[in-house]
Design a protein around this motif. Structure first.
Motif, short mmCIF file in Angstrom:
data_model
loop_
_atom_site.label_atom_id
_atom_site.label_comp_id
_atom_site.label_asym_id
_atom_site.label_seq_id
_atom_site.Cartn_x
_atom_site.Cartn_y
_atom_site.Cartn_z
N ASP A 71 0.82 -1.21 0.00
CA ASP A 71 0.00 0.00 0.00
C ASP A 71 0.85 1.26 0.00
OD1 ASP A 71 -2.34 -1.43 -0.04
OD2 ASP A 71 -2.72 -1.27 2.12
N GLN A 72 2.08 1.16 0.52
CA GLN A 72 2.96 2.34 0.54
C GLN A 72 3.48 2.66 -0.86
OE1 GLN A 72 2.80 3.66 3.67
NE2 GLN A 72 1.63 1.77 3.93
N ASP A 73 3.74 1.62 -1.63
CA ASP A 73 4.21 1.81 -3.02
C ASP A 73 3.99 0.49 -3.75
OD1 ASP A 73 5.56 2.12 -5.44
OD2 ASP A 73 7.15 3.33 -4.55
N GLU A 74 3.00 0.45 -4.61
CA GLU A 74 2.64 -0.81 -5.26
C GLU A 74 3.75 -1.34 -6.17
OE1 GLU A 74 0.19 1.14 -9.06
OE2 GLU A 74 -0.89 0.11 -7.44
N ASN A 75 4.63 -0.46 -6.63
CA ASN A 75 5.73 -0.90 -7.50
C ASN A 75 6.70 -1.84 -6.76
OD1 ASN A 75 4.89 0.56 -9.79
ND2 ASN A 75 5.83 2.44 -8.98
N LEU A 76 6.75 -1.71 -5.43
CA LEU A 76 7.66 -2.55 -4.66
C LEU A 76 7.24 -4.01 -4.67
CD1 LEU A 76 8.17 -0.25 -1.52
CD2 LEU A 76 9.56 -0.36 -3.60
N CYS A 77 5.98 -4.26 -4.97
CA CYS A 77 5.44 -5.62 -4.89
C CYS A 77 5.10 -6.21 -6.26
CB CYS A 77 4.18 -5.61 -4.01
SG CYS A 77 4.47 -4.96 -2.35
N ARG A 78 5.49 -5.52 -7.29
CA ARG A 78 5.10 -5.95 -8.64
C ARG A 78 5.61 -7.34 -8.97
NH1 ARG A 78 6.47 -1.58 -12.87
NH2 ARG A 78 4.64 -0.66 -11.85
N GLU A 79 6.83 -7.68 -8.56
CA GLU A 79 7.44 -8.94 -8.97
C GLU A 79 6.85 -10.15 -8.28
OE1 GLU A 79 9.41 -9.36 -11.51
OE2 GLU A 79 9.25 -7.21 -11.86
N ILE A 80 5.98 -9.97 -7.25
CA ILE A 80 5.36 -11.14 -6.60
C ILE A 80 3.93 -11.36 -7.12
CG2 ILE A 80 6.75 -10.91 -4.51
CD1 ILE A 80 4.21 -9.79 -3.11
N GLN A 81 3.53 -10.57 -8.12
CA GLN A 81 2.20 -10.75 -8.70
C GLN A 81 2.20 -11.95 -9.67
OE1 GLN A 81 -0.30 -8.90 -7.48
NE2 GLN A 81 1.33 -8.04 -6.19
N PRO A 82 1.03 -12.57 -9.94
CA PRO A 82 0.96 -13.72 -10.86
C PRO A 82 1.59 -13.40 -12.21
CG PRO A 82 -1.10 -13.48 -9.69
CD PRO A 82 -0.28 -12.28 -9.34
N GLY A 83 2.41 -14.32 -12.68
CA GLY A 83 3.05 -14.16 -13.97
C GLY A 83 4.39 -13.46 -13.91
N ARG A 84 4.74 -12.86 -12.76
CA ARG A 84 6.01 -12.16 -12.65
C ARG A 84 7.10 -13.12 -12.10
NH1 ARG A 84 5.81 -7.45 -15.44
NH2 ARG A 84 7.61 -6.76 -14.18
N LYS A 85 8.35 -12.66 -12.08
CA LYS A 85 9.49 -13.52 -11.79
C LYS A 85 9.49 -14.11 -10.37
CE LYS A 85 12.64 -11.30 -15.10
NZ LYS A 85 13.91 -10.53 -15.25
N CYS A 86 8.91 -13.40 -9.43
CA CYS A 86 8.99 -13.85 -8.04
C CYS A 86 7.66 -14.40 -7.53
CB CYS A 86 9.44 -12.69 -7.13
SG CYS A 86 11.10 -12.09 -7.51
N TYR A 87 6.73 -14.69 -8.43
CA TYR A 87 5.43 -15.22 -7.99
C TYR A 87 5.55 -16.69 -7.58
CZ TYR A 87 0.61 -16.82 -8.01
OH TYR A 87 -0.59 -17.38 -7.66
N LYS A 88 6.26 -17.47 -8.38
CA LYS A 88 6.40 -18.90 -8.08
C LYS A 88 7.76 -19.20 -7.51
CE LYS A 88 3.04 -20.78 -11.36
NZ LYS A 88 2.83 -21.73 -12.48
N PRO A 89 7.81 -20.10 -6.52
CA PRO A 89 6.66 -20.78 -5.90
C PRO A 89 5.79 -19.80 -5.10
CG PRO A 89 8.67 -21.24 -4.67
CD PRO A 89 9.09 -20.52 -5.90
N ASP A 90 4.50 -20.06 -5.13
CA ASP A 90 3.52 -19.18 -4.51
C ASP A 90 3.56 -19.41 -2.99
OD1 ASP A 90 1.48 -17.55 -3.80
OD2 ASP A 90 -0.12 -18.65 -4.83
#
Length: 467
Positions: free
Chosen positions: A399-418
């Motif tokens: 919530d402070q900065d959504e860009n900081l969490c972009r890579e853990i979203q589905p399809g991004r490099k850090c999403y899997k393993p979920d």
């Protein structure tokens, strides 16, 4: 006539005890900001086991005070900062606080000191400055009203009350100009009039850790016999063999310049962390044990050694702390000052009586971080973190900065393993790396710690700090 004079001398000696008549005392600070600590009754048993002569508690916990009844441990209680403004202008409120938190336990519990506030004259507490001395006067009036004749009233101050630009040499030291005349003068007048102490929280560790290339480590550790380093004050000619004496005498000279050369000193807190984050230099068991053993040796010496400016003075000392407190905020060092584990075993051996010879102590672990760490650091989930709080922590950071969490979203490099554990560590590192320059710590309410081990996996690269 002779018997009358002797009686008068006896009464005066009770009212104004000489420095030489006071026994050397080493005590312990007993904080309770932890979720795994033993019960107050068990903790008091541990205080007795380690032969603590005094204990400082940070709130008037009735269970702790009841557990201390009947012991010979002198007790210091603190009035919280958030009551200072109201107490300063309301004698009835002061009376009620003392009547509720002190009177029911005194004298069976050996309450000896009431400390109003905590480091009130530091910069972060500026709104409280003008209310401190009025609050001290009201609490002192309450103490007298209820006949608590053995209780002294004071306030613990940090070293930042001394103008940092004149910390060296001690003879040049003065109190900060923004507090010197309007606050320090009436405070010293109060302490002098009531024969109380000037209470200080002194940490050579932080002075050294902030400038390890300029301050000799043995000098900070009170390792007099191992160090050829000495500092001669060009103004006074006094010779200093350790940093703690230098800090104490900076306060002594500052008081003297305001016309108060004789107010007694009391080290309300001192200590050295035995662990910390990767970038927290010198926080290790070897240094902590060495510093605290040397403090005990110095302040239990008979005859007392005092300081170069106050030779022979007895200075009571409280060592921080009885236990580690895993819920304290701030850098990891704040949570690693403990002497005992929750089961009462020593983190490192320490004899508070000062009677144990050095050769009787066992070997200590090698000091592994006395040189500043250079390299990459990440912020990840700490051992024993409460996993049920991770989702809330991730949401807050995103919530402070959504860009900081972009890579853990589905399809991004850090999403899997979920995995919420991996996602939380990525978000902690990302948030810390982004906001560290604004003073943000790797903390997340106790969920996170620093590491020098790269937590990256597969194609997911965690953001890091280079120090």
């Amino acid at each position: 006539m002779g018997s009358i004079l002797l009686s008068l001398f006896f009464l005066l000696s009770i009212a104004s005890p000489s420095r030489a008549a006071i026994s050397p005392h080493i005590g312990v600070c007993y904080g309770t900001m932890g979720n795994y600590l033993p019960t107050p009754s068990k903790s008091v048993q541990f205080l007795q086991k380690i032969k603590a002569k005094q204990v400082k508690i940070y709130n008037p916990d009735s269970e702790i005070l009841n557990s201390l009844k009947g012991t010979e441990i002198q007790v210091t209680i603190m009035v919280p900062n958030d009551l200072i403004i109201n107490i300063s202008s309301n004698q009835n409120l002061s009376d009620q606080w003392v009547q509720t938190n002190v009177v029911p336990f005194y004298p069976d519990t050996m309450i000896r000191y009431l400390l109003v506030g905590n480091q009130v004259l530091s910069y972060h507490s500026k709104p409280l400055w003008p209310y401190l001395v009025p609050a001290l006067n009201n609490v002192r009036s309450s103490v007298r009203k209820f006949g608590l004749h053995k209780v002294k009233v004071g306030t613990p101050l940090a070293m930042d009350i001394v103008d940092s630009s004149v910390l060296l040499p001690p003879s040049n030291a003065t109190f900060r100009s923004d507090i010197s005349d309007n606050i320090m003068n009436p405070l010293l007048q109060f302490l002098s009039h009531t024969n109380s102490y000037f209470f200080l929280d002194l940490y050579p560790y932080f002075e050294w850790a902030s400038n390890p290339t300029s301050i000799n480590l043995d000098y900070a550790l009170l390792q007099v016999k191992n160090s050829s380093y000495k500092y001669t004050d060009p103004g006074s000619g006094l010779v200093y063999t350790n940093l703690l004496d230098q800090m104490l005498d900076s306060v002594v000279f500052s008081m003297k310049k305001l016309g108060y050369p004789d107010i007694r000193l009391y080290i309300a807190e001192t200590g050295w962390p035995h662990s910390g984050d990767v970038d927290q230099i010198g926080a290790n068991i070897y240094n902590a044990a060495t510093y605290n053993r040397n403090v005990v040796k110095k302040f239990t010496a008979k005859p007392p050694v005092g300081t170069p400016a106050r030779p022979g003075e007895v200075i009571p000392v409280n060592i921080l702390s009885l236990f580690n407190e895993n819920q304290k905020p701030g850098p990891s060092t704040e949570r690693h000052f403990g002497l005992l584990r929750p089961n009462g075993s020593y983190i490192y051996d320490l004899d508070l009586t000062g009677k144990k010879p050095e050769w009787a102590y066992g070997p200590l672990p090698v000091a592994w971080n006395n040189e500043p760490y250079k390299g990459k650091v990440w912020c990840v989930i700490g051992k024993g973190a409460n996993f049920s709080r991770l989702g809330e922590a991730i949401k807050w950071a995103c919530d402070q900065d959504e860009n900081l969490c972009r890579e853990i979203q589905p399809g991004r490099k850090c999403y899997k393993p979920d995995s919420i554990i991996l996602h939380a560590s990525y978000v902690f590192s990302s948030y810390w790396a982004h906001f560290r320059e604004r003073g943000v710590n790797c903390w997340f309410n106790g969920l996170a710690v620093q590491t020098s081990k790269d937590p990256s996996y597969f194609s997911c690269k965690f953001p890091s700090i280079t120090i």
